[in-house]
Design a protein around this motif. Structure first.
Motif, PDB file in Angstrom:
ATOM      1  N   GLN A 134      34.072  34.662 -14.374  1.00 32.29           N
ATOM      2  CA  GLN A 134      34.010  33.911 -13.105  1.00 32.29           C
ATOM      3  C   GLN A 134      34.997  34.514 -12.103  1.00 32.29           C
ATOM      4  N   SER A 155      33.797  37.999 -10.762  1.00 31.66           N
ATOM      5  CA  SER A 155      32.544  38.005 -10.004  1.00 31.66           C
ATOM      6  C   SER A 155      32.740  38.600  -8.607  1.00 31.66           C
ATOM      7  N   GLY A 156      31.982  39.672  -8.309  1.00 28.37           N
ATOM      8  CA  GLY A 156      32.027  40.315  -6.994  1.00 28.37           C
ATOM      9  C   GLY A 156      33.238  41.200  -6.749  1.00 28.37           C
ATOM     10  N   LYS A 157      34.101  41.367  -7.747  1.00 26.00           N
ATOM     11  CA  LYS A 157      35.338  42.128  -7.548  1.00 26.00           C
ATOM     12  C   LYS A 157      35.241  43.535  -8.135  1.00 26.00           C
ATOM     13  N   LYS A 170      28.910  42.456 -10.247  1.00 26.42           N
ATOM     14  CA  LYS A 170      27.965  41.741  -9.394  1.00 26.42           C
ATOM     15  C   LYS A 170      28.506  40.338  -9.135  1.00 26.42           C
ATOM     16  N   LEU A 171      27.885  39.641  -8.199  1.00 30.81           N
ATOM     17  CA  LEU A 171      28.161  38.218  -8.056  1.00 30.81           C
ATOM     18  C   LEU A 171      27.509  37.535  -9.251  1.00 30.81           C
ATOM     19  N   THR A 185      26.523  34.362 -11.667  1.00 31.47           N
ATOM     20  CA  THR A 185      26.313  32.925 -11.776  1.00 31.47           C
ATOM     21  C   THR A 185      26.805  32.469 -13.147  1.00 31.47           C
ATOM     22  N   GLU A 239      27.594  46.225 -10.622  1.00 35.73           N
ATOM     23  CA  GLU A 239      26.886  46.736  -9.446  1.00 35.73           C
ATOM     24  C   GLU A 239      27.021  48.250  -9.367  1.00 35.73           C
TER      25      GLU A 239
END
Length: 192
Positions: free
Chosen positions: A95, A98-100, A130-131, A133, A164
């Motif tokens: 969590q 995420s996105g980092k 990735k982002l 969920t 990503e």
């Protein structure tokens, strides 16, 4: 007498990597304390641990051996990531990631027990997560169970789906055994 090569690691993935360049070697889990020391950078920590692993195995492996120790650390937002060890910790870590972008350092130590030379180095790479969920994180953790992996990910397995992008100079460093640099050392030592 032929020189014996020993991989100081319990990782199945690192064993598979080393098989690419060395056909016959032993592997022994070094079982060392892996906590970070005060004021130790991620690079310093990975280098120290890879050397400690090699030295621990070298102490009982005899003179005619070359030991390869390895360790990987990761950092994001000035925080060194720990191995999560449990589902709950891995869930929280993913969590957070995420996105980092996470910087990984794959260090290694090649210790020659014949002449007591020690060569240490590392390879670094960046992985952009990735982002993620909560559903994706849960599904991934149940599939790969990366609880003993820095960054809560096995990029050599299903974990690649969480990323990503990856930027690096040696794709094997992602798994924690930078073969480009290690193979050069072993060639220089006339081992391969």
């Amino acid at each position: 007498m032929e020189t014996k090569i020993i991989l100081a690691s319990s990782s199945v993935y690192r064993r598979e990597l080393l098989k690419r360049i060395v056909s016959d070697f032993a592997f022994i889990s070094p079982e060392i304390e892996e906590s970070q020391r005060d004021d130790e950078s991620p690079i310093e920590m990975a280098l120290r641990l890879s050397e400690e692993k090699a030295k621990k195995i070298a102490a009982s492996s005899g003179n005619n051996s070359i030991i390869i120790g390895c360790d990987q650390t990761a950092v994001v937002e000035n925080t060194i990531l720990q191995k999560p060890m449990t589902y709950e910790n891995a869930f929280k870590q993913l969590q957070f990631l995420s996105g980092k972008v996470v910087k990984f350092y794959s260090a290694f130590c090649v210790l020659n027990n014949n002449n007591q030379t020690v060569i240490s180095d590392y390879s670094e790479f960046e992985a952009k997560y990735k982002l993620l969920t909560d559903d994706l994180i849960d599904k991934y953790l149940k599939k790969d169970e990366p609880y003993f992996c820095v960054g809560s990910i096995k990029s050599e397995s299903y974990g690649i789906t969480l990323l990503e992008s990856i930027k690096n100079d040696d794709p094997t460093s992602i798994i924690g055994l930078p073969l480009i640099k290690i193979s050069k050392i072993l060639m220089d030592e006339n081992i391969i």
